[in-house]
Design a protein around this motif. Structure first.
Motif, mmCIF file in Angstrom:
data_model
loop_
_atom_site.group_PDB
_atom_site.id
_atom_site.type_symbol
_atom_site.label_atom_id
_atom_site.label_comp_id
_atom_site.label_asym_id
_atom_site.label_seq_id
_atom_site.Cartn_x
_atom_site.Cartn_y
_atom_site.Cartn_z
ATOM 1 N N PHE A 63 -4.563 2.304 7.176
ATOM 2 C CA PHE A 63 -4.054 3.105 6.044
ATOM 3 C C PHE A 63 -4.124 4.612 6.299
ATOM 4 N N PRO A 64 -5.089 5.124 7.111
ATOM 5 C CA PRO A 64 -5.010 6.569 7.380
ATOM 6 C C PRO A 64 -3.709 6.940 8.086
ATOM 7 N N LEU A 65 -3.234 6.052 8.954
ATOM 8 C CA LEU A 65 -1.966 6.305 9.644
ATOM 9 C C LEU A 65 -0.793 6.289 8.655
ATOM 10 N N TYR A 80 0.847 -1.203 0.000
ATOM 11 C CA TYR A 80 0.000 0.000 0.000
ATOM 12 C C TYR A 80 0.884 1.255 0.000
ATOM 13 N N SER A 114 -1.127 9.264 -3.793
ATOM 14 C CA SER A 114 -2.429 8.910 -3.246
ATOM 15 C C SER A 114 -3.514 8.894 -4.327
ATOM 16 N N PHE A 115 -3.229 8.165 -5.415
ATOM 17 C CA PHE A 115 -4.220 7.878 -6.471
ATOM 18 C C PHE A 115 -4.566 9.070 -7.343
ATOM 19 N N ILE A 134 -6.384 -2.917 1.660
ATOM 20 C CA ILE A 134 -6.971 -2.351 2.885
ATOM 21 C C ILE A 134 -7.955 -3.332 3.531
ATOM 22 N N LYS A 135 -8.453 -4.298 2.739
ATOM 23 C CA LYS A 135 -9.308 -5.350 3.316
ATOM 24 C C LYS A 135 -8.592 -6.146 4.408
ATOM 25 N N PHE A 144 2.822 11.495 4.311
ATOM 26 C CA PHE A 144 2.560 12.794 3.693
ATOM 27 C C PHE A 144 2.400 13.937 4.697
ATOM 28 N N GLU A 145 2.147 13.617 5.963
ATOM 29 C CA GLU A 145 1.774 14.679 6.903
ATOM 30 C C GLU A 145 2.583 14.565 8.176
ATOM 31 N N HIS A 151 -0.947 7.184 5.519
ATOM 32 C CA HIS A 151 -1.007 8.483 4.834
ATOM 33 C C HIS A 151 -0.387 9.576 5.691
ATOM 34 N N ARG A 152 -0.796 9.625 6.983
ATOM 35 C CA ARG A 152 -0.270 10.677 7.849
ATOM 36 C C ARG A 152 1.245 10.552 7.985
ATOM 37 N N ALA A 166 -5.513 -1.707 -4.271
ATOM 38 C CA ALA A 166 -5.562 -0.936 -3.023
ATOM 39 C C ALA A 166 -6.719 -1.425 -2.158
ATOM 40 N N GLY A 167 -7.847 -1.700 -2.796
ATOM 41 C CA GLY A 167 -9.014 -2.209 -2.066
ATOM 42 C C GLY A 167 -8.714 -3.541 -1.400
ATOM 43 N N GLU A 168 -8.070 -4.440 -2.135
ATOM 44 C CA GLU A 168 -7.709 -5.749 -1.561
ATOM 45 C C GLU A 168 -6.740 -5.575 -0.385
#
Lengths: 314, 314
Positions: free
Chosen positions: B184-186, B151, B160-161, B178-179, B192-193, B188-189, B174-176
């Motif tokens: 995944f929000p972590l 991911y 990020s797509f 995150i299943k 990127f953040e 991203h943070r 990506a869907g498979e």
């Protein structure tokens, strides 16, 4: 979903509306649904007392949305309300004694089920996802215009697939939508990367003013009245502030006419709703707000906030 | 893909490497592949002369990557090189006369096919996508550790797509991933953040210095030597500058020891490679670079650039 499709199939003329101050999910869902219903021969149109915000005018057919056309036309068979949690916030003016059914389609857990038919899917990341599935079950073939609308709905409500509400279905649908050939990089740029220089410079100035407290776990930006009037929307500058690696809580203080407004955000550990409630405010665990009425001393407000957060962060 | 899986199935011990200065796609792909191969009983390990950048240390098993372990161990049956366009840029040290096969897996169109086996899928948005498909064809069951790696690979290489390289398959994968239940929000943070305050303040200062030229179609940030040393990576500040609504081209000028470095970005209409070539630089249509050797007058450099761009933008 069956009751919804049945009602739609029985109706020739369908009004669509959404919540007041419509965002990308409300507008994208409504326009996508309108265009889809037209493809299966329905008269579909949007009723709204809100203007379309400039940022969303790139969406197809937005010129049809007029804030003085907020009531259903004569001979309208049903009204579909999208992305709206309660009856008070509906942008269109609906007289429930005159129109039946009102179909309530939403993904918010707080939805009050005010419709004659209610389809509330809290697992959907965006109402746009529900509209996609609805159009599929009505055998509507996706085209680039519909895809543009629904893709916009999904990326605005998922922060481009980064919020925890994103699921495998969200990605599956996004994949189907981009298959139609839409220029999705342009949609991203239009929605997320399109700022007047004065806004970017103001962000620059505010970022320089960030102060850290409580072992660098609390960041504060305090904005005086002069700058407050320049910034209509705090959310972007707060997101920038939340990118500081050391912090747990970010606070944004802003002088307004009747006092000082505080927006609080939390990364993980602190429940900022509880903090806000101490000051008579409210909100969610990760995002809350306070109005310190009749307070005009921003340094005093900062100290009060630091005092309360000290117990949580040290 | 068959030749790749055959070779892998025949090998007991497999070394994995990637391009120098590995990014999220290189590291995520390599770690994901390593963990996947171990699940089917292979001895798999990473060789690298590069350290893992701090930002990617959250990935599982990065502690195994050591910059002094850059050669294949004895009895290694094959080496897989990931995300690397040419043999000169490989991070691991490979003696091709000693190890056969070298398997080259990549998604860059410029790949020079230097492997004994080459699998270059230019439709893949990230090498992580190819590794996902490879692991599937080896019947590896995804777990959260592998999913975290792949991911990360995909979101770093697609922004990020949002980049045009994203396809329906990217979203499906990506869907498979995150299943599996990854946070995944972590991710991203984390990627990127996550910035030190001094960096954010420097961005603030630089944003305040943005100047517009040529009917607001050109934005320039010029950074003196003192600040240059503070900023290792220009890409974020350039992205921020490119968010200005009116501009077509963004230029970032930076004083360095041997002259002035210019980074150019274009939104749509201007081929900035052609512009860079006029000054002896190069790159791509949408992103290029120039070094004005022995030039130390930043105002003069700005004027020269504005002069050349005037023909394109006015």
């Amino acid at each position: 979903m069956n009751k919804v499709t049945e009602s739609i199939l029985k109706s020739d003329s369908i009004a669509i509306t959404y919540h007041q101050s419509p965002d990308g999910d409300a507008l994208g869902s409504a326009l996508g649904l309108m265009l889809g219903l037209r493809k299966i021969g329905k008269e579909a149109y949007i009723i709204s007392r809100d203007k379309v915000p400039g940022i969303y005018r790139f969406l197809p057919n937005t010129e049809e949305i007029k804030e003085n056309a907020s009531c259903p036309k004569k001979n309208t068979h049903c009204v579909i309300v999208l992305d709206c949690g309660n009856v008070e916030r509906i942008s269109g003016k609906i007289d429930k004694s005159k129109i039946n059914p009102v179909i309530n389609i939403d993904h918010h857990i707080s939805n009050s089920k005010y419709g004659d038919i209610n389809y509330v899917d809290t697992m959907a990341s965006a109402t746009g996802e529900i509209v996609y599935n609805l159009l599929k079950s009505l055998d509507v073939v996706m085209d680039t215009d519909i895809a543009k609308c629904l893709y916009t709905a999904i990326i605005t409500d998922t922060g481009s697939f980064k919020y925890s509400s994103t699921t495998a279905s969200t990605h599956l649908i996004a994949g189907e939508l981009i298959k139609t050939g839409i220029d999705f990089p342009l949609i991203h740029r239009t929605i997320f990367e399109n700022k007047p220089l004065r806004k970017l410079k103001l962000y620059g100035k505010l970022l320089e003013k960030v102060e850290l407290f409580l072992n660098d776990k609390l960041a504060i930006i305090a904005m005086d009245k002069e700058h407050s009037t320049l910034l209509e929307d705090n959310s972007e500058i707060i997101s920038l502030q939340m990118q500081i690696d050391t912090i747990e809580v970010g606070a944004f203080l802003k002088e307004v006419d009747d006092g000082i407004k505080i927006s609080l955000r939390s990364k993980d550990k602190v429940d900022v709703r509880a903090i806000a409630e101490i000051f008579g405010g409210g909100g969610h665990e990760k995002a809350s707000g306070i109005l310190l009425r009749d307070m005009h001393d921003i340094e005093k407000a900062k100290k009060a906030l630091i005092n309360v957060l000290e117990k949580e962060l040290i």
